[in-house]
Design a protein around this motif. Structure first.
Motif, mmCIF file in Angstrom:
data_model
loop_
_atom_site.group_PDB
_atom_site.id
_atom_site.type_symbol
_atom_site.label_atom_id
_atom_site.label_comp_id
_atom_site.label_asym_id
_atom_site.label_seq_id
_atom_site.Cartn_x
_atom_site.Cartn_y
_atom_site.Cartn_z
ATOM 1 N N TRP A 191 -3.021 7.614 -12.592
ATOM 2 C CA TRP A 191 -1.768 7.074 -12.066
ATOM 3 C C TRP A 191 -1.371 5.784 -12.763
ATOM 4 O O TRP A 191 -0.262 5.291 -12.587
ATOM 5 N N HIS A 192 -2.289 5.141 -13.520
ATOM 6 C CA HIS A 192 -2.046 3.805 -14.042
ATOM 7 C C HIS A 192 -0.802 3.763 -14.928
ATOM 8 O O HIS A 192 -0.002 2.827 -14.849
ATOM 9 N N GLY A 193 -0.635 4.755 -15.787
ATOM 10 C CA GLY A 193 0.483 4.729 -16.728
ATOM 11 C C GLY A 193 1.830 4.737 -16.016
ATOM 12 O O GLY A 193 2.739 3.978 -16.356
ATOM 13 N N LYS A 194 1.970 5.606 -15.008
ATOM 14 C CA LYS A 194 3.238 5.686 -14.278
ATOM 15 C C LYS A 194 3.503 4.399 -13.496
ATOM 16 O O LYS A 194 4.641 3.916 -13.430
ATOM 17 N N ILE A 195 2.452 3.824 -12.906
ATOM 18 C CA ILE A 195 2.615 2.587 -12.136
ATOM 19 C C ILE A 195 3.032 1.451 -13.066
ATOM 20 O O ILE A 195 3.946 0.673 -12.767
ATOM 21 N N ARG A 196 2.361 1.331 -14.222
ATOM 22 C CA ARG A 196 2.684 0.255 -15.162
ATOM 23 C C ARG A 196 4.128 0.376 -15.655
ATOM 24 O O ARG A 196 4.867 -0.611 -15.744
ATOM 25 N N ALA A 197 4.551 1.617 -15.986
ATOM 26 C CA ALA A 197 5.915 1.815 -16.478
ATOM 27 C C ALA A 197 6.953 1.472 -15.422
ATOM 28 O O ALA A 197 7.995 0.888 -15.719
ATOM 29 N N ALA A 198 6.672 1.813 -14.164
ATOM 30 C CA ALA A 198 7.627 1.520 -13.094
ATOM 31 C C ALA A 198 7.704 0.031 -12.805
ATOM 32 O O ALA A 198 8.780 -0.530 -12.600
ATOM 33 N N LEU A 199 6.560 -0.669 -12.792
ATOM 34 C CA LEU A 199 6.553 -2.108 -12.504
ATOM 35 C C LEU A 199 7.273 -2.881 -13.602
ATOM 36 O O LEU A 199 8.023 -3.816 -13.327
ATOM 37 N N GLY A 222 0.838 -1.203 0.000
ATOM 38 C CA GLY A 222 0.000 0.000 0.000
ATOM 39 C C GLY A 222 0.867 1.245 0.000
ATOM 40 O O GLY A 222 1.926 1.284 0.639
ATOM 41 N N MET A 223 0.429 2.260 -0.728
ATOM 42 C CA MET A 223 1.179 3.512 -0.815
ATOM 43 C C MET A 223 0.229 4.696 -0.753
ATOM 44 O O MET A 223 -0.886 4.631 -1.285
ATOM 45 N N THR A 224 0.701 5.773 -0.131
ATOM 46 C CA THR A 224 -0.066 7.011 -0.057
ATOM 47 C C THR A 224 0.291 7.915 -1.226
ATOM 48 O O THR A 224 1.196 7.619 -2.021
ATOM 49 N N GLU A 225 -0.412 9.025 -1.339
ATOM 50 C CA GLU A 225 -0.136 9.975 -2.419
ATOM 51 C C GLU A 225 1.258 10.565 -2.302
ATOM 52 O O GLU A 225 1.959 10.756 -3.285
ATOM 53 N N SER A 226 1.702 10.874 -1.058
ATOM 54 C CA SER A 226 3.036 11.422 -0.873
ATOM 55 C C SER A 226 4.116 10.421 -1.258
ATOM 56 O O SER A 226 5.134 10.788 -1.846
ATOM 57 N N GLN A 227 3.901 9.139 -0.954
ATOM 58 C CA GLN A 227 4.868 8.124 -1.368
ATOM 59 C C GLN A 227 4.886 7.966 -2.881
ATOM 60 O O GLN A 227 5.919 7.682 -3.477
ATOM 61 N N TYR A 228 3.714 8.116 -3.514
ATOM 62 C CA TYR A 228 3.641 8.032 -4.976
ATOM 63 C C TYR A 228 4.460 9.136 -5.642
ATOM 64 O O TYR A 228 5.032 8.938 -6.709
ATOM 65 N N LYS A 229 4.573 10.315 -5.000
ATOM 66 C CA LYS A 229 5.279 11.445 -5.591
ATOM 67 C C LYS A 229 6.746 11.496 -5.196
ATOM 68 O O LYS A 229 7.472 12.373 -5.662
ATOM 69 N N MET A 230 7.220 10.571 -4.343
ATOM 70 C CA MET A 230 8.613 10.600 -3.907
ATOM 71 C C MET A 230 9.539 10.090 -5.010
ATOM 72 O O MET A 230 9.138 9.291 -5.859
ATOM 73 N N LYS A 235 10.982 1.324 -5.857
ATOM 74 C CA LYS A 235 10.125 0.422 -5.093
ATOM 75 C C LYS A 235 9.232 -0.405 -6.005
ATOM 76 O O LYS A 235 9.076 -1.615 -5.821
ATOM 77 N N MET A 236 8.672 0.241 -7.009
ATOM 78 C CA MET A 236 7.783 -0.477 -7.908
ATOM 79 C C MET A 236 8.551 -1.486 -8.760
ATOM 80 O O MET A 236 8.050 -2.566 -9.078
ATOM 81 N N GLN A 237 9.792 -1.162 -9.138
ATOM 82 C CA GLN A 237 10.585 -2.119 -9.903
ATOM 83 C C GLN A 237 10.862 -3.382 -9.111
ATOM 84 O O GLN A 237 10.850 -4.499 -9.655
ATOM 85 N N LYS A 238 11.118 -3.228 -7.801
ATOM 86 C CA LYS A 238 11.349 -4.402 -6.968
ATOM 87 C C LYS A 238 10.092 -5.273 -6.890
ATOM 88 O O LYS A 238 10.168 -6.502 -6.934
#
Length: 392
Positions: A63-71, A26-34, A40-43
């Motif tokens: 947020w989906h695009g950024k999350i998908r690219a990081a994973l 789980g992640m908050t909005e502030s963690q998403y912007k760090m 973290k998402m790559q791991k």
């Protein structure tokens, strides 16, 4: 029978243990912007690929695009992902069993390599088509000749007119001169066009921000502006807001380009200004009379001193932050100064009753103070901006 029951219980318990072992995040909005969000998402994506997990993700749609690219490390890894939109500014990720893709990824990469090898053979067709162009030596020679002339003339602008005279005939020299005159006029017209475009852009921004995108097609002269009008200044463009009824306002563009030496404005805060009352009556006095009075009295003409008829304060933190942000790049100011301690070349930035003083020290260094107390200044003052003054 008892043995079978025990084995069933063991199987059920092991199934529960395996289900609990699948992780969730789980992640908050502030963690998403760090900045470390991508790492973290790559791991998490690496674990999902390694264990053939399907990641079920609940997050806002944008947020989906950024999350998908990081994973997936910008698509480099085949991560199984299932998104679900959420109205909350947070991310929840749960791992569930997915498809076994380890063998399929190896198989799919092989045809890709084979296709690339086939594509490499295609440029041989293009070389045969382009070959006749290289046989045309006349065009290539012309191009190289032009390049030589450019290399000779560009570094030395003072000799560009002499070299064509040695090559061309007298009749051609007139054509060259005419062409040079025409090209010399082009930068002037382009500069004027650029200035007009900049001014149009400034007006458009002022209209959208302060006139609620209303059409502003009227103009007003500086003389007809009153001290009750609200003025917004950007560069040399002034937007005039005049209230004609309760909550009803009309907008004008000031006809003249703003000049701090002739247009006397006072800062009202929040980027808004007002015309100084009775400024026109003072300016209507003949210049010769003003000089004669100054010579008779022995005093120096100091029209900008009329702005400093208040007591400077140092407790308006909002205006102090605004002045530091707008003029000295948020540098800290810890000292105060009185009007009697001001020196020539000191720069004063005024916002309401708060005054920031910049004292140049040379070598691009300055000292900064807050003016405190009575602001009656005896030295000559030059008004160089809507809220900027320089001690002479």
């Amino acid at each position: 029978m008892k043995y079978m029951i025990k084995t069933l219980m063991v199987i059920l318990l092991t199934g529960v243990v395996v289900a609990k072992e699948l992780p969730s995040w789980g992640m908050t909005e502030s963690q998403y912007k760090m900045p470390n969000f991508t790492n973290k998402m790559q791991k998490i994506g690496d674990q999902a690929v390694k264990n053939d997990w399907l990641l079920k993700i609940t997050a806002p749609k944008d947020w989906h695009g950024k999350i998908r690219a990081a994973l997936s490390q910008q698509g480099a890894k085949n991560v199984q992902i299932n998104f679900k939109d959420s109205l909350y500014k947070s991310i929840t990720i749960s791992a569930t069993p997915g498809m076994e893709l380890k063998s399929t990824t190896v198989e799919t990469t092989l045809p890709a390599v084979a296709k690339k090898q086939v594509v490499i053979d295609k440029p041989e067709m293009d070389t045969e088509i382009e070959a006749p162009e290289f046989d045309n030596n006349f065009k290539a020679g012309d191009i190289l000749a032009d390049m030589d002339e450019l290399e000779l003339t560009l570094p030395d602008n003072g000799k560009t007119e002499k070299k064509p005279r040695q090559i061309t005939h007298a009749s051609n020299q007139q054509v060259v001169k005419a062409d040079s005159r025409e090209t010399s006029n082009q930068p002037e017209t382009s500069q004027s066009d650029a200035q007009n475009q900049d001014k149009a852009l400034i007006k458009e921004n002022l209209r959208k921000r302060y006139a609620r995108s209303k059409t502003v097609d009227r103009t007003i002269s500086y003389e007809n502006i009153t001290d009750e009008d609200e003025l917004i200044v950007s560069d040399d463009v002034v937007l005039v807001k005049r209230y004609v009824n309760r909550g009803v306002a009309i907008y004008y563009w000031m006809q003249e380009a703003y000049n701090p030496e002739t247009h006397h404005l006072i800062d009202k805060g929040s980027g808004k200004f007002a015309k100084i009352g009775d400024a026109s009556s003072d300016s209507e006095k003949p210049i010769a009379d003003n000089h004669s009075n100054d010579e008779d009295s022995g005093k120096i003409d100091n029209p900008a001193a009329k702005f400093f008829d208040f007591v400077a304060v140092t407790d308006d933190l909002d205006r102090q932050d605004q002045l530091r942000r707008d003029y000295i790049r948020n540098k800290s100011v810890n000292n105060t100064i009185k009007a009697s301690q001001l020196n020539p070349k000191d720069i004063l930035y005024v916002s309401n009753h708060t005054v920031l003083v910049e004292r140049p020290l040379g070598n691009s260094r300055s000292a900064y103070f807050w003016l405190v107390g009575d602001t009656r200044i005896e030295q000559p003052i030059e008004h160089t901006g809507p809220n900027k003054f320089v001690i002479q």
